[in-house]
Design a protein around this motif. Structure first.
Motif, mmCIF file in Angstrom:
data_model
loop_
_atom_site.group_PDB
_atom_site.id
_atom_site.type_symbol
_atom_site.label_atom_id
_atom_site.label_comp_id
_atom_site.label_asym_id
_atom_site.label_seq_id
_atom_site.Cartn_x
_atom_site.Cartn_y
_atom_site.Cartn_z
ATOM 1 N N LEU A 24 5.426 97.244 31.351
ATOM 2 C CA LEU A 24 4.062 96.722 31.431
ATOM 3 C C LEU A 24 3.995 95.435 32.240
ATOM 4 N N VAL A 25 5.076 94.727 32.343
ATOM 5 C CA VAL A 25 5.110 93.516 33.155
ATOM 6 C C VAL A 25 5.442 93.849 34.603
ATOM 7 N N VAL A 26 6.402 94.731 34.826
ATOM 8 C CA VAL A 26 6.892 95.029 36.164
ATOM 9 C C VAL A 26 5.950 95.973 36.930
ATOM 10 N N LEU A 27 5.365 96.946 36.265
ATOM 11 C CA LEU A 27 4.529 97.947 36.945
ATOM 12 C C LEU A 27 3.337 97.327 37.672
ATOM 13 N N PRO A 28 2.544 96.457 37.063
ATOM 14 C CA PRO A 28 1.439 95.849 37.817
ATOM 15 C C PRO A 28 1.919 95.035 39.013
ATOM 16 N N MET A 30 4.614 95.661 40.801
ATOM 17 C CA MET A 30 5.008 96.634 41.836
ATOM 18 C C MET A 30 3.780 97.229 42.522
ATOM 19 N N ILE A 31 2.750 97.541 41.741
ATOM 20 C CA ILE A 31 1.520 98.087 42.321
ATOM 21 C C ILE A 31 0.875 97.056 43.235
ATOM 22 N N PHE A 32 0.808 95.801 42.804
ATOM 23 C CA PHE A 32 0.227 94.743 43.624
ATOM 24 C C PHE A 32 0.996 94.574 44.930
ATOM 25 N N VAL A 33 2.326 94.538 44.849
ATOM 26 C CA VAL A 33 3.138 94.372 46.066
ATOM 27 C C VAL A 33 2.927 95.565 47.002
ATOM 28 N N GLY A 34 2.892 96.768 46.456
ATOM 29 C CA GLY A 34 2.663 97.957 47.291
ATOM 30 C C GLY A 34 1.320 97.904 48.000
ATOM 31 N N LEU A 35 0.266 97.551 47.269
ATOM 32 C CA LEU A 35 -1.062 97.440 47.886
ATOM 33 C C LEU A 35 -1.114 96.319 48.914
#
Length: 181
Positions: A24-28, A30-35
């Motif tokens: 729950l900490v890492v997934l957002p 990773m999504i932010f960095v990808g976007l």
């Protein structure tokens, strides 16, 4: 009991909770960095670089009636044998108005045949526009419903295509909105 003998209460349920918290900490992040990477890449691209899929392919088969007040319509058969330009325009298009003097000069020089494809225009408006601005076109087809323009791959006017001699195909495509080919 020694300190090594202390058993933690880290059973399977506790391990899953810990992994879920980390996810729950890492997934957002990773999504932010990808976007952020995707958006940064998009900002480096030229939005007007949308190549025509028709380059090197035969001109679509079509036959259009002349614009009101003109003698000659435009068909795919009219484009055979000569290098020519086909300009897609409309009376309601401001960028068409800006580039029109260039086509008037080109027609006066008789360098290359210039044909007009009038896109989704009211017949009276197209005729008045050509009468007022000047008619540089050898032939001008009225594409009242826009179907022929869609077949040509037009996605925003003005657009100009170079029709080559052999093989019967499109060789170049320009958007006339000031953003280049």
């Amino acid at each position: 009991m020694t300190s090594g003998d202390v058993q933690s209460d880290a059973g399977p349920a506790a391990i899953r909770r810990a992994l879920l918290r980390r996810l729950l900490v890492v997934l957002p992040v990773m999504i932010f960095v990808g976007l952020a990477v995707l958006l940064a890449w998009g900002l480096t691209r030229n939005a007007s670089d949308i190549p025509s899929v028709l380059i090197g392919k035969p001109v679509p088969q079509f036959s259009l009636p002349p614009v009101q007040g003109r003698t000659f319509g435009l068909s795919s058969g009219d484009l055979r044998g000569d290098v020519s330009l086909v300009n897609v325009f409309a009376s309601w298009c401001l960028a068409c108005r800006e580039e029109h003097p260039v086509f008037i000069q080109l027609a006066a020089s008789k360098t290359v045949p210039l044909h007009g494809l009038n896109y989704k225009d009211r017949p009276d408006d197209a005729a008045q526009w050509l009468d007022t601005m000047g008619d540089p076109y050898t032939r001008t087809g009225a594409d009242l419903n826009g179907r022929v323009s869609i077949d040509w791959g037009v996605y925003g006017i003005p657009e100009t295509f170079v029709e080559c001699r052999r093989p019967h195909c499109l060789q170049a495509h320009w958007r006339g909105d000031g953003r280049g080919p």
